[in-house]
Each structure stands twice: as structure tokens, then as C-alpha cells.
Scaffold this active site. Structure first.
Site, PDB file in Angstrom:
ATOM      1  N   GLU A 125     -21.901 -96.036  11.897  1.00 46.98           N
ATOM      2  CA  GLU A 125     -21.025 -96.852  11.063  1.00 46.98           C
ATOM      3  C   GLU A 125     -21.611 -96.816   9.660  1.00 46.98           C
ATOM      4  O   GLU A 125     -22.667 -97.411   9.416  1.00 46.98           O
ATOM      5  CB  GLU A 125     -20.955 -98.288  11.581  1.00 46.98           C
ATOM      6  CG  GLU A 125     -20.427 -98.319  13.002  1.00 46.98           C
ATOM      7  CD  GLU A 125     -19.762 -99.633  13.366  1.00 46.98           C
ATOM      8  OE1 GLU A 125     -19.247 -99.710  14.474  1.00 46.98           O
ATOM      9  OE2 GLU A 125     -19.773-100.568  12.545  1.00 46.98           O
ATOM     10  N   CYS A 158     -19.746-103.380   3.755  1.00 47.04           N
ATOM     11  CA  CYS A 158     -19.199-102.027   3.929  1.00 47.04           C
ATOM     12  C   CYS A 158     -17.702-102.047   3.646  1.00 47.04           C
ATOM     13  O   CYS A 158     -17.144-101.042   3.240  1.00 47.04           O
ATOM     14  CB  CYS A 158     -19.484-101.511   5.322  1.00 47.04           C
ATOM     15  SG  CYS A 158     -18.964-102.624   6.602  1.00 47.04           S
TER      16      CYS A 158
END
Ligand code: NDP
Length: 457
Positions: free
Chosen positions: A229, A263
Site C-alpha cells: 500500500e 496517503c
């Protein structure tokens, strides 16, 4: 063993020094995890669920203290630290409620004497190398379902969230998870590298593309299950039929929450030329209202930049944009004084020749670009190596769906942003990574499917 120093990024002060793992202690922890995993997997699911439920209760009981620990070592504003811990409770509830159905053996065919089934078997020993920006969220997305599905977990917190990682380990053991089934592995990049060398069955990583690529290279020949990720350069398009003030207030929060260190923080905004100026005025006014300061102060919205080297990255992006003709609407500088402060920064008259619109900023910095319509917005949103999230603001759902279905992104938002739900898969495409967490898919990902062909005699 060698020691790592933990600093408070808001003040620069050293908080403490922690013994770090070296290659030998990492190997010993991995061996003990291997030995402990089968008994954990053999427990009835209800017993593993009970441990995780007690863990959640332990977190809840210490929530205020845990928030302080996180704020001191990461510089996250204290209110946001409590929000993250409270949000974790909902995620754990989701996993507890969904795990039985997600991992039940499925009969997919039964015909005469022949039955076909899919069984979900734990991977075994999984390593979780985690980031510091949302340590409870991004860690919990991995270690909670990994434990529920019967895996042993070697958990390496980022060295910038080590004290939080050790608190997680302590609370796991207090909740009844055996010591060798959940083990914190402490240290920096070298410790992470030592972890990769162990005979693990899965590697679940959250962090930058650069580190993710190194990990993929190291593990590739060994065929270890790998999930990455990674970063994003998350775009949003504001259409001319959107309310400029409502969109600006929502997106200013989406860009600056957690000091922009998310993110899925909004990093690029494209605004239809017809409402561009009204949107910019409302956006800058909202950002000017964000209070920057001591993260321990209840009123602080902009805290510290966790990693000091990121300050130079932000300065460089601002300088590059200004050199290429951007307009600085507000911010643009380090905050004077001790610690890693950076002013919330808004740039307009930007374009894709500028780093600010191409490279991940991971800070309270955002570029706003004028566009002529949907097709230009789609082209610009896709002009990136990343593909984590993308959003559209418009009252017209059909239009938002039409735009977003053309954009490369694991997550799409209509009239919202910077949002994660435990019920939906969290994934990225392109350089934002491979694999997923959350949702029922993010439970099954900690298992491998075993196919059963059963013929009655
Ligand atoms: P890094 O890539 O710097 O670090 C991530 C983890 O990897 C840390 O635990 C780090 O340890 C460790 N590590 C560093 N070098 C190695 C190595 N050679 N081998 C093994 N492990 C290593 O990322 P950050 O922690 O700075 O996190 C920020 C990044 O994470 C951003 O790009 C952000 O977008 C991304 N992110 C993505 C999310 C998503 O869901 N897609 C969610 C949250 C963040 P140490 O810190 O101790 O050096």
C-alpha cells in the site's frame, strides 16, 4: 542490539531511547512465531475473536494516554490522535462481525457424489511493515484480520511510531494473544530488511513507493505473498455546478487534515474555470483559519511534519512551482522555531510541469489548477504514476460517475474526500501498490484458498 532515539517532531526534543532488534533477534522472533502459529490457528475462531475484543477494550480504556503517546512521537494534533483511536474501534467491530462469514468454507458445487469446496487457510507467519502517519489504522488494517484468521504477526512499526508499536504489542499480550503470535520488531530500515530475510508467508507493507519497490525486488524470487500500500497524488475535480464554498471547505480539510500527511490526502485540485476564483477565495480563507501550533493543544489543526527531511521536499516543491510561474496564495515556509513546522500552503496558476502537481507532497501543501471542462480534468487526473483515490464535486451523480469511471484509482469519491471505510476495499493501482486491505476481501487476503474435490465412495 543497537538503540534508536525517539524524538518529538514538534519540539525536537529526545523523548527516549529504545533497544532495536538486530538480525539475530529478528530471526529468533520469526522462529518463535513459526512455532506458535499452528496452535493459534487451531483455536476456535470465537477464542481469537475474544482476544481481539479484549484488545479493543484495552485500547478504549487507555485511549487518552495512547493518543498522547502518538502525538508526542509523530506530531499529530491530539484531537486527530483521539479520532484515529476512536475510528479504530469501528474497524475492529467490522472485522469481528465479518470474519466468520468471510472465512467459512464454501461449497461451490454439489452434484451426485461430487462436492467442491473452498477452504480459507491462514497464510502462516506474516510480516507487517507499517507507516507512521496513521499507525493504528494502517497497522490495524493488517494485524487485526491477520490474527483473526489464524496467522502469527511480526509487526514492525515505523521507527517514527515505535512507542505506539510497543503499546500495541503490550495491549495484544494483555488481551491474551500469545507473546509469540504477535511480536513487535523494533528498528529502522535495517531491521525491516532483516525481517524480509526471514522465512515468512506474507509481507504486508504500507509506506513509500521507493521502499515498496525495494521490498518487491527482495521478495520476488521467493514467491512470498506480497501486498504493497503505497503513495498517492490524489486528485479532485470541482465542476462548475458545485457550490464553491462547500467544496472548498470540504477539500481544504481533505488536503490539510493530519497536516497533509495522509496517503489519501487531497494533493491536486482541478477547478472549472467558471467557479475557479470563487473556489480559490473560499479555499484560502478556510486554510487561513486552520490553527498551526503545539500538537498537544486541543485547538491545533496543523501539527508537525513527522520526518524532518520532508521539510526540504516541501520547500523544494514550493520553490520549483514559483520558479515555473505559480502564485503563492498562502504559506510556503517552514515555521520558525524548534521542531518540524510547515505552514499550510496553497499554490494556484500551477501546471503539470511542476513537481507540486506530479510528486507526492505528504504535507500541508496543495496546488489548484484551472480547467475548461470534464475531458481536460480527466486527462489531468490520469496524468500521474499513482492511482489511489480521486474525487469529483458536483450535484450531478451521473456526471461524477461518468468522470470517475475514466480515472485510474482504487477509491473514488463523490462530494467527499480523504475518507476510508472498513466496509470497502482499500487498494491502489499503478505505483500506488498491489493488493488490498479492509472489506471482506481484506480479511480473505490473510488466507489462501484451498480447493477440495470430494467424491463420495
Ligand atoms: P517509508 O517507505 O519510508 O517506510 C515504511 C516502512 O518501511 C517503515 O516501517 C520503514 O522503517 C520501513 N523500511 C524502510 N526501509 C526499509 C527496507 N529497506 N526494508 C524494509 N523496510 C524498510 O514510508 P513512510 O513510513 O514515510 O510512510 C509514508 C508513505 O506511506 C507515503 O508515501 C504514504 O503515501 C504511504 N502510505 C500509504 C498508505 C496506503 O494505504 N496506500 C497509508 C499510509 C501511508 P523506518 O520508518 O523505521 O525507516
Amino acid at each position: 542490539m543497537n538503540a534508536i532515539d525517539i524524538h518529538n517532531p514538534a519540539t525536537g526534543e529526545r523523548i527516549t531511547s529504545i533497544e532495536a532488534d538486530d538480525a539475530a533477534t529478528v530471526a529468533a522472533k520469526a522462529q518463535r512465531a513459526r512455532l506458535a502459529q499452528p496452535a493459534w490457528a487451531a483455536l476456535p475462531l470465537a477464542e481469537r475473536q475474544a482476544c481481539v475484543r479484549r484488545f479493543a477494550a484495552g485500547v478504549q480504556a487507555e485511549l487518552d494516554d495512547l493518543a498522547v503517546i502518538m502525538t508526542r512521537e509523530t506530531g499529530k494534533p491530539i484531537r486527530m490522535a483521539r479520532n484515529e483511536l476512536n475510528g479504530l474501534m469501528g474497524r475492529i467491530e467490522f472485522f469481528l462481525g465479518a470474519v466468520a462469514a468471510a472465512t467459512a468454507t464454501e461449497t461451490v458445487h454439489a452434484d451426485g457424489g461430487m462436492t467442491e469446496q473452498i477452504e480459507h487457510v491462514p497464510l502462516g507467519v506474516v510480516a507487517n511493515i507499517s507507516a507512521w502517519n496513521y499507525p493504528w489504522f494502517v497497522g490495524g488494517n493488517v494485524f487485526v484480520p491477520a490474527l483473526l484468521t489464524g496467522n502469527a504477526v511480526l509487526y514492525k512499526p515505523s521507527e517514527y511510531a515505535t512507542l505506539t508499536g510497543l503499546a500495541i504489542e503490550r495491549l495484544m499480550h494483555a488481551a491474551g494473544v500469545p507473546r509469540d503470535v504477535f511480536t513487535a520488531v523494533v528498528g529502522g530500515g535495517q531491521t525491516g530488511q532483516a525481517l524480509l530475510e526471514q522465512p515468512i508467508d506474507g509481507l504486508f507493507f504500507t509506506g513509500s513507493h521507493a521502499t515498496g519497490a525495494r521490498i518487491a525486488q527482495a521478495l520476488g524470487p521467493r514467491m512470498v505473498k506480497l501486498q504493497l500500500e503505497l503513495g498517492g497524488k490524489d486528485p479532485t475535480y470541482v465542476c462548475e455546478d458545485a457550490d464553491p464554498r462547500a467544496a472548498a471547505e470540504s477539500l481544504a480539510d481533505g488536503a490539510m487534515y493530519n497536516t497533509g500527511q495522509g496517503c489519501c490526502s487531497v494533493e491536486r485540485i482541478y477547478v472549472h474555470e467558471r467557479i475557479h476564483d470563487a473556489f480559490v477565495a473560499a479555499f484560502v480563507e478556510t486554510v487561513r483559519g486552520f490553527r498551526m501550533g503545539d500538537p498537544m493543544d486541543e485547538g491545533t489543526y496543523i501539527g508537525a511534519i513527522t520526518r524532518a527531511p520532508q521539510l526540504a521536499v516541501l520547500e523544494g516543491q514550493v520553490a520549483d512551482a514559483l520558479a515555473r510561474g505559480a502564485t503563492l496564495q498562502c504559506g510556503g515556509h517552514r515555521r520558525p522555531g524548534p521542531g518540524n513546522g510547515f505552514e499550510p500552503t496553497v499554490l494556484t496558476e500551477v501546471n503539470h510541469s511542476m513537481e507540486i502537481m506530479r510528486e507526492e507532497s505528504f504535507g500541508p501543501v496543495v496546488g489548484i489548477q484551472k480547467v475548461s471542462g470534464d475531458s481536460e480534468a480527466v486527462a489531468l487526473m490520469n496524468d500521474t504514476r499513482y492511482g489511489l483515490t480521486a474525487g469529483v464535486y458536483t450535484p450531478d451523480e451521473a456526471r461524477a460517475r461518468a468522470v470517475l469511471s475514466q480515472v485510474h484509482a482504487g477509491t473514488t469519491y463523490w462530494n467527499c474526500c480523504d475518507r476510508v471505510s472498513p466496509r470497502l476495499p482499500w487498494s491502489g493501482c499503478r505505483d500506488s501498490g498491489v493488493g488490498l486491505t479492509l472489506s471482506t476481501h481484506g480479511i480473505q487476503t490473510f488466507t489462501r484458498p484451498r480447493a477440495w474435490h470430494l467424491r463420495q465412495p
